[in-house]
Design a protein around this motif. Sequence first.
Motif, PDB file in Angstrom:
ATOM      1  N   UNK A 245      -2.016 -14.445  16.790  1.00  0.00           N
ATOM      2  CA  UNK A 245      -3.450 -15.246  16.456  1.00  0.00           C
ATOM      3  C   UNK A 245      -4.224 -14.141  17.396  1.00  0.00           C
ATOM      4  N   UNK A 246      -3.778 -14.981  18.986  1.00  0.00           N
ATOM      5  CA  UNK A 246      -4.503 -14.314  20.445  1.00  0.00           C
ATOM      6  C   UNK A 246      -4.396 -13.457  20.540  1.00  0.00           C
ATOM      7  N   UNK A 247      -3.284 -12.106  20.329  1.00  0.00           N
ATOM      8  CA  UNK A 247      -3.670 -10.841  20.694  1.00  0.00           C
ATOM      9  C   UNK A 247      -3.360  -9.990  18.800  1.00  0.00           C
ATOM     10  N   UNK A 248      -4.125 -10.551  18.152  1.00  0.00           N
ATOM     11  CA  UNK A 248      -3.858 -10.095  16.830  1.00  0.00           C
ATOM     12  C   UNK A 248      -5.307  -8.903  17.033  1.00  0.00           C
ATOM     13  N   UNK A 249      -6.432  -9.320  17.246  1.00  0.00           N
ATOM     14  CA  UNK A 249      -7.393  -8.728  16.594  1.00  0.00           C
ATOM     15  C   UNK A 249      -7.363  -7.492  17.851  1.00  0.00           C
ATOM     16  N   UNK A 250      -7.223  -8.019  19.633  1.00  0.00           N
ATOM     17  CA  UNK A 250      -7.081  -6.784  20.797  1.00  0.00           C
ATOM     18  C   UNK A 250      -6.052  -5.303  20.144  1.00  0.00           C
ATOM     19  N   UNK A 251      -4.820  -6.280  19.002  1.00  0.00           N
ATOM     20  CA  UNK A 251      -4.033  -4.616  18.613  1.00  0.00           C
ATOM     21  C   UNK A 251      -4.785  -4.191  17.231  1.00  0.00           C
ATOM     22  N   UNK A 252      -5.585  -4.897  17.047  1.00  0.00           N
ATOM     23  CA  UNK A 252      -6.623  -3.927  16.171  1.00  0.00           C
ATOM     24  C   UNK A 252      -7.157  -2.832  15.862  1.00  0.00           C
ATOM     25  N   UNK A 253      -7.816  -3.028  17.318  1.00  0.00           N
ATOM     26  CA  UNK A 253      -8.726  -2.551  18.068  1.00  0.00           C
ATOM     27  C   UNK A 253      -8.441  -0.722  18.368  1.00  0.00           C
ATOM     28  N   UNK A 254      -9.529   0.214  17.722  1.00  0.00           N
ATOM     29  CA  UNK A 254      -8.793   1.276  18.247  1.00  0.00           C
ATOM     30  C   UNK A 254      -8.976   1.413  19.991  1.00  0.00           C
ATOM     31  N   UNK A 255      -8.036   1.364  20.689  1.00  0.00           N
ATOM     32  CA  UNK A 255      -8.635   1.222  22.241  1.00  0.00           C
ATOM     33  C   UNK A 255      -7.625   2.624  22.509  1.00  0.00           C
ATOM     34  N   UNK A 256      -8.551   3.295  23.844  1.00  0.00           N
ATOM     35  CA  UNK A 256      -7.169   4.334  24.265  1.00  0.00           C
ATOM     36  C   UNK A 256      -5.935   3.494  24.948  1.00  0.00           C
ATOM     37  N   UNK A 257      -4.498   4.326  24.662  1.00  0.00           N
ATOM     38  CA  UNK A 257      -3.780   3.984  25.862  1.00  0.00           C
ATOM     39  C   UNK A 257      -3.982   3.751  27.441  1.00  0.00           C
ATOM     40  N   UNK A 258      -4.679   4.089  27.568  1.00  0.00           N
ATOM     41  CA  UNK A 258      -4.635   3.341  29.322  1.00  0.00           C
ATOM     42  C   UNK A 258      -5.857   2.219  29.119  1.00  0.00           C
TER      43      UNK A 258
END
Length: 275
Positions: A245-258
């Motif tokens: 749960x600590x990373x799920x929301x972060x991984x679901x974001x549409x962030x650049x690879x950088x």
Amino acid sequence: MSFAPATDCHVHLLPRRLTEAIRSALGGEAGWSFQHSPDPTAIEETLLSAGVERYISLPYAHRPGMAADLNDWVLEWAAASEACVPFATVHPEDDVREVVRAAFDGGARGLKFQCPVQECSPDDPRLAPAFELAAERDRSVLFHAGTAPLYEESPYVGVDRFRAFCASYPNVSVCCAHMGTYETDAFLEVLADNEQAFLDTSFAMADSEYVAFDADSIDNSVFETFAGQIMYGSDFPNIPHAYRAERAGLLARDLSSAATDALFRGAADRFLGTA
């Protein structure tokens, strides 16, 4: 988006008895229950199996006289681990310089302070010897300096106390845990003014019913703008939800690879001075 190989910059891998005491206190204050084992070996195994390559172990001394032994325990654990980056702590009523000097001589990579619990602030003059040694030895400092989850009335936290530290020690890499909640916008202003200032995501950005903060209020642009200054952290194992749960929301974001790489790896390298 790739999580592994990640750095978790906010882990409490401590003696089992202390972990159980911390959980008892947290459970009483917040009504949480904990599903993760307090056993140090099990804690590290869970992190490694999730894809964590390196984690920062953060002790803190809630009373005088315990910091030196606690620091020694963390350093001993780290010496036998390929993944643990040991931090140290000191209580403001200890012999601050001596405790910190011994910890740094033993290999501690930085200092951790749980300000409201330890009843000290980022600009506490009693801790000046610790901060001076951090500057001299190029060590990092991580504070619980925000008002979340239960400290809005505490005199030891808040963005002004953190900003004062940055002004006094501009060359020390310093992090406020938990995205600076509940003053995140103000802490982001500090990051904009100081390249050596950081935030970690622990608990605040978790996809969890237990978090009294709207993670969606932090736009993706924040992680892009402050790539290299926002680090992934979890507060593991003292969390009432699953580690994923600590990373799920972060991984679901549409962030650049950088920005993704900075979040899960690169910012921690900068914070620790290993970049």
